[in-house]
Write a protein that holds these residues in place. Structure first.
Motif: not given
Lengths: 516, 48
Positions: A376-392
């Motif tokens: 469901x999330x992958x199909x939306x094509x959201x940019x998750x870069x900011x969340x990825x950086x927060x997870x990092x």
């Protein structure tokens, strides 16, 4: 651009082959819930290395290193990326051997943290691990969808649904056993395909001499090993990847899946050794695309695809489709099973003496839930870069205190939690992504320093490490690490009589497996 | 320090060669593992 139908046909064929292999391999085994989530002591050196290579090398390898080379600082940034990707694997050689010593029946990172520290640190680590893994999963799906949209105009929701659906079939059925087996096959295809593709692109772009000459005359800073922005990028990536990798349950599962300590040491070492040149090559193609002036209006994230399009004939792009599908498949199955396994391992503690069949059903149901959410999330094509950086950043602020307790009996829950939160606060103060919002806060906003990733990540890791060490020195407590083994037991051992009237699962081999 | 042409070529082709060498090593390790598993299964059939 490749025809959409052709690209979809190749995608389905590759996924169907992987699914058939994963299911067929799992069918030959009597799978207990232990096999499903830990595959304990089953992977020899070659298998351990292969599964680490495939599960660690996602579709990101086609985007991020090239983007680092083209957009963030040339060779210096690429070098940092390569080293940063290998460091966690080297770190896990020591961490893994300790884990196997103190938690011989372990399954997950949350079992360690609950047994070693307690409920508060457990909750914090669980949050980071699930957040990081789910964001990785969504980012992988999005990257694959972007890649297939770029090379063959495939709609993102179709890519996400097909990949998620096929991977769910074999991972839901065979769990970690299927994941490790398909990882091995995927590595045997991915490594030569990537190597040949990269070599063909270098030759297609005119060879190393022509590429070097063009870069040196147009963008010499891309070749500067002392380029400060590149070094700063490389430095923060080392900390970011190391920190977040510690919370990747897929790595912990493979620690316990290694046949013995020797297989673990050699397997992780081989994976680390091959990671460095792979990332270097992917990054160098990004540097080449930027240096040769091929980028045009394209963003740095697609630098590698720009280089491929410039150097190879159109039919060769089909090889890229195969690569993308294999790369994303290998990480997706790991993360599906990783997230499901964390919860399953904890269920044995939360539920009142669950039988093995209950845990098996729970593990499979969780895999389905994770897969549906990821699709469901992958199909939306959201940019998750900011969340990825927060997870990092969460990982960077926590991994040293988190692991400290594996090496010191003096580390306490209060001390490591305090150190982790303090590290996070320092990291957030410098974190560029949220800087605009944070400076608007009353009172503290005006006190915040300027945003910088290297300051953010180095500050988070450095402060948390110092405070964790300080808290341990001030502590009177002495935790007996040998007592951890009693905290975690085999899930097969938890089973009472099974619902069909059979014997408890630990009574014999036959009852340990659920025949399917 | 700007990387020279020779060093750049060495980096590119050296990286490719390194991956090829590790891949060959990995194949050998996997083959050994598969043979050991086969031998162990055959042993179990002879001495169940």
């Amino acid at each position: 651009m490749v025809a959409t139908a052709l690209a979809l046909g190749v995608t389905v064929a590759v996924l169907a082959a992987m699914t058939a292999l994963g299911v067929a391999h799992s069918r030959t085994r009597m799978l207990s819930v232990e096999d499903y989530i830990s595959a304990r002591n089953s992977a020899d050196t070659g298998t351990t290395a292969a599964t680490l290579i495939a599960s660690g090398m996602g579709a990101w390898i086609l985007f991020s290193p090239a983007e680092a080379g083209a957009g963030f600082g040339g060779l210096a940034a690429v070098g940092g990326y390569a080293i940063g990707s290998a460091v966690p694997l080297v770190l896990f050689i020591s961490v893994g051997v300790r884990l196997r010593e103190y938690l011989p029946q372990g399954h997950s990172l949350t079992e360690y943290v609950y047994g070693r520290y307690g409920a508060w640190m457990y909750g914090y680590a669980l949050l980071i691990a699930v957040f990081y893994m789910f964001i990785s999963l969504a980012a992988g799906m999005t990257a694959a969808a972007d890649a297939l949209a770029f090379v063959a105009d495939v709609p993102p929701w179709i890519t996400a649904a097909i990949i998620g659906g096929f991977v769910l079939v074999y991972t839901g059925y065979g769990g970690l056993v299927a994941s490790i087996f398909t990882d091995t096959v995927q590595t045997l295809v991915i490594l030569p395909l990537l190597t040949l593709s990269f070599a063909a692109v270098v030759v297609g772009l005119g060879g190393t001499g022509a590429i070097h000459q063009a870069i040196a005359s147009a963008n010499p800073h891309l070749l500067d090993l002392g380029f400060v922005p590149g070094l700063a990028f490389g430095g923060y990536v080392v900390i970011a990847i190391t920190g977040s990798s510690v919370f990747n349950q897929g790595r912990w599962q493979r620690v316990f899946a290694a046949a013995d300590d020797t297989s673990l040491r050699r397997g992780f070492a081989i994976a680390a050794v091959v990671t460095v040149p792979m990332i270097m090559l992917a990054g160098l193609l990004g540097v080449s695309a930027a240096g040769l002036g091929l980028m045009g209006d394209a963003g740095p994230s697609v630098a590698l695809f720009v280089a491929i399009a410039a150097a190879l004939p159109e039919w060769a792009t089909l090889g890229v489709v195969v690569l993308v599908v294999l790369l994303v498949t290998s990480t997706t199955d790991t993360l599906f099973n990783g997230i499901a396994s964390i919860v399953t391992a904890d269920l044995s503690r939360v539920l009142d003496d669950p039988d093995e069949r209950t845990l098996q059903y729970a593990a499979r149901a969780l895999t389905v839930v994770v897969a549906i959410a990821a699709i469901a999330v992958g199909a939306q094509g959201y940019s998750v870069l900011e969340l990825f950086l927060l997870a990092d950043l969460l990982g960077a602020a926590t991994f040293i205190p988190f692991l400290h307790g594996l090496y010191s009996g003096r580390a306490t829950e209060r001390g490591v939690l305090l150190a982790s939160v303090a590290g996070l606060v320092v990291g957030l103060a410098y974190f560029p992504t949220f800087h605009g919002a944070l400076v608007g806060l009353p009172v503290v906003g005006s006190l915040l320093p300027g945003g910088s990733f290297i300051h953010s990540f180095a500050g988070a890791a450095g402060v948390s490490a110092l405070l964790s060490l300080l808290a341990a020195r001030l502590s009177d407590g002495r935790f007996d690490l040998d007592s951890l083994a009693a905290e975690v037991h085999s899930l097969d051992d938890t089973a009472g009589p099974v619902t069909d009237g059979g014997q408890p699962a630990n009574d014999g081999m036959e009852s340990q497996g659920v025949e399917r | 320090m700007i990387l020279g042409g020779f060093a750049f070529a060495l980096l590119v082709w050296g990286s490719l060669a390194a991956v090829a060498v590790v891949f060959a090593f990995l194949l050998v390790m996997l083959a050994r593992g598969a043979r050991a598993e086969t031998d162990s299964a055959a042993g179990a059939e002879v001495n169940p």
